[in-house]
Design an enzyme around this catalytic site. Structure first.
Site, PDB file in Angstrom:
ATOM      1  N   GLY A 248      48.467  94.296  20.558  1.00 57.84           N
ATOM      2  CA  GLY A 248      48.929  93.009  20.054  1.00 57.84           C
ATOM      3  C   GLY A 248      48.229  92.593  18.778  1.00 57.84           C
ATOM      4  O   GLY A 248      48.862  92.068  17.847  1.00 57.84           O
ATOM      5  N   ASP A 249      46.929  92.847  18.713  1.00 60.38           N
ATOM      6  CA  ASP A 249      46.171  92.520  17.502  1.00 60.38           C
ATOM      7  C   ASP A 249      46.601  93.395  16.336  1.00 60.38           C
ATOM      8  O   ASP A 249      46.658  92.937  15.189  1.00 60.38           O
ATOM      9  CB  ASP A 249      44.668  92.692  17.757  1.00 60.38           C
ATOM     10  CG  ASP A 249      44.120  91.654  18.718  1.00 60.38           C
ATOM     11  OD1 ASP A 249      44.296  90.463  18.448  1.00 60.38           O
ATOM     12  OD2 ASP A 249      43.533  92.039  19.726  1.00 60.38           O
TER      13      ASP A 249
END
Length: 452
Positions: A248-249
């Site tokens: 996600g990052d």
């Protein structure tokens, strides 16, 4: 170009690796014999390090503590990004995964740190106002609820791209942001529904005053809703995730970097999906880790030839990693690649082009540094266990002798069929492409020096 600023809650992530071949005699739980401990920034800290692989200048604005974990976190961050600290109330949050045979057995969380809602310093205000784009990496530790932070973000959202990666325990995005990026579970929790990703994206979009909302769906890609329409973006076919930690990052950081470069929201999301897929395929967040302790001392291979190192690793049942190149003028891009490569196994051998080989590839003015000195510099790096010099245009012949388990090249070779691929695969090895840090290359450094 103005910097990409990451704002959010920074954590310390620890991976404890070991082996497990028996159960505890007094409980049906595995016994793990510890082998190595790896540390890396987590939360907004990880997002900042990943952003540095997509753009040249990254600033992290985050609360940092003065405890041991906080000092370790700050040291890991300052290697690659500029850190502007905010005050932390409590102790640094640390998340420790215990793993054996590549599988996570348990995660241990400690620390209670939260952002202190004291007046913002001039340094924090200046860092945010200097941004060309902002990624809000919310990890539910109070940064996004800071009244002055929210006021400043709402003001800036009207002039620069602001991407908001939300958290269930965090505050809602301010009005006017370019894009919000909840994952599927976060969108379900927010809407209290179990609809499909497209419907969830529409529900979140109607609730938040954002230009667009993108719901990420793991291996299925992402769904973007913008201007009344929905678009689904799929990851490249054939890409298999090894470790999804940090996906996600990586997605959010790549999207923000693309928006900083002037991409449309849809094009930025497409870039983010592809970048995140390749990231998890090359080992995920673990490739950014720094080893804390080794069962074999760092000096175990020092002075040994590359082939001796290879033999010792194989005899011990370990994993040999190799990479190659000219490494003419060492720069942060090289250091990042080598560190990530070393994290993929138990020893790293660098296959180094000889002076004649470099001349054949780069022209009569290269190399600038002789092979002997280039090898000496490389072996001084803690990530490199041995160097072998080859004279041929490519390292296929030396790889035929080394037989590495993993052959690493930079992500700029993604669309290139490497001449050594067949040799690596013939011996059962795999090829891993690691994203490079934009803005760094020896050719560019040479050109800049000649133009000075």
């Amino acid at each position: 170009m103005r910097p990409l600023v990451v704002l959010g809650d920074a954590l310390l992530d620890v991976d404890v690796d070991g082996t497990s071949d028996r159960l505890c005699p007094d409980a049906p739980v595995p016994v793990v014999d510890l082998a190595r401990e790896w540390r890396r920034p987590g939360g907004a800290g990880l997002a900042a390090l990943l952003a540095a692989r997509s753009t040249a200048e990254v600033v992290l604005v985050a609360p940092l503590g003065g405890d041991q974990a906080g000092r370790t976190l700050a040291g890991l961050l300052e290697r690659e990004v500029r850190v502007v600290p905010m005050p932390l109330c409590g102790t640094t949050v640390t998340k420790t995964r215990v793993r054996a045979a590549g599988q996570s057995l348990v995660r241990l969380d400690s620390g209670d740190g939260r952002a202190e809602h004291s007046p913002l310093t001039a340094g924090v205000r200046e860092a945010l106002r200097s941004a060309g784009a902002i990624l809000v990496a919310d990890y539910g530790r109070g940064v996004t609820g800071h009244p002055e932070v929210r006021e400043l973000l709402a003001e800036l959202a009207g002039t620069i791209p602001v991407v908001w990666d939300p958290h269930p325990r965090g505050a809602e995005p301010v009005a006017g942001i370019r894009l919000a990026t909840p994952n599927l579970a976060e969108a379900e929790q927010l809407t209290e529904s179990r609809a499909d990703a497209e419907d969830l994206a529409k529900q979140v979009h109607s609730r938040w005053k954002a230009d667009a909302v993108c719901v990420t769906t793991g291996s299925q890609g992402a769904v973007l809703t913008e201007g009344g329409s929905c678009t689904t973006f799929r990851p490249p076919s054939g890409v298999v995730a090894k470790d999804t930690c940090g996906a996600g990052d990586r997605f959010a950081s790549a999207v923000t970097a693309a928006l900083l470069d002037g991409a449309s929201t849809a094009d930025a999301v497409a870039t983010g999906v592809e970048t995140a897929a390749r990231f998890v395929a090359t080992g995920g967040a673990a490739t950014l880790s720094t080893v804390d302790n080794e069962p074999r001392p760092e000096t175990a291979h020092r002075g040994a030839s590359a082939f001796d190192v290879a033999a010792r690793v194989r005899a011990g049942g370990g994993r040999l990693v190799a990479t190659g190149g000219c490494f003419d003028l060492l720069h942060p891009g090289h250091a990042s690649l080598l560190r990530q490569a070393r994290a993929l196994g138990d020893a790293l051998v660098v296959c180094l082009n000889s002076d004649a080989s470099v001349r054949g590839l780069k022209g009569p003015g290269r190399p600038i540094v002789t092979a002997r000195d280039r090898a000496r510099l490389l072996t001084e790096l803690s990530s490199v266990d041995a160097v072998v010099v080859f004279d041929e245009p490519d390292p296929a012949a030396v790889l035929d002798r080394l037989r590495p388990d993993v052959w690493v090249k930079g992500g700029d070779y993604a669309d290139t069929e490497l001449p050594e691929s067949a040799v690596v695969r013939r011996h059962g090895g795999e090829i891993v492409l690691i994203p490079t840090i934009r803005g760094y290359s020896t050719t560019r450094l040479v050109a800049a020096a000649e133009g000075a």
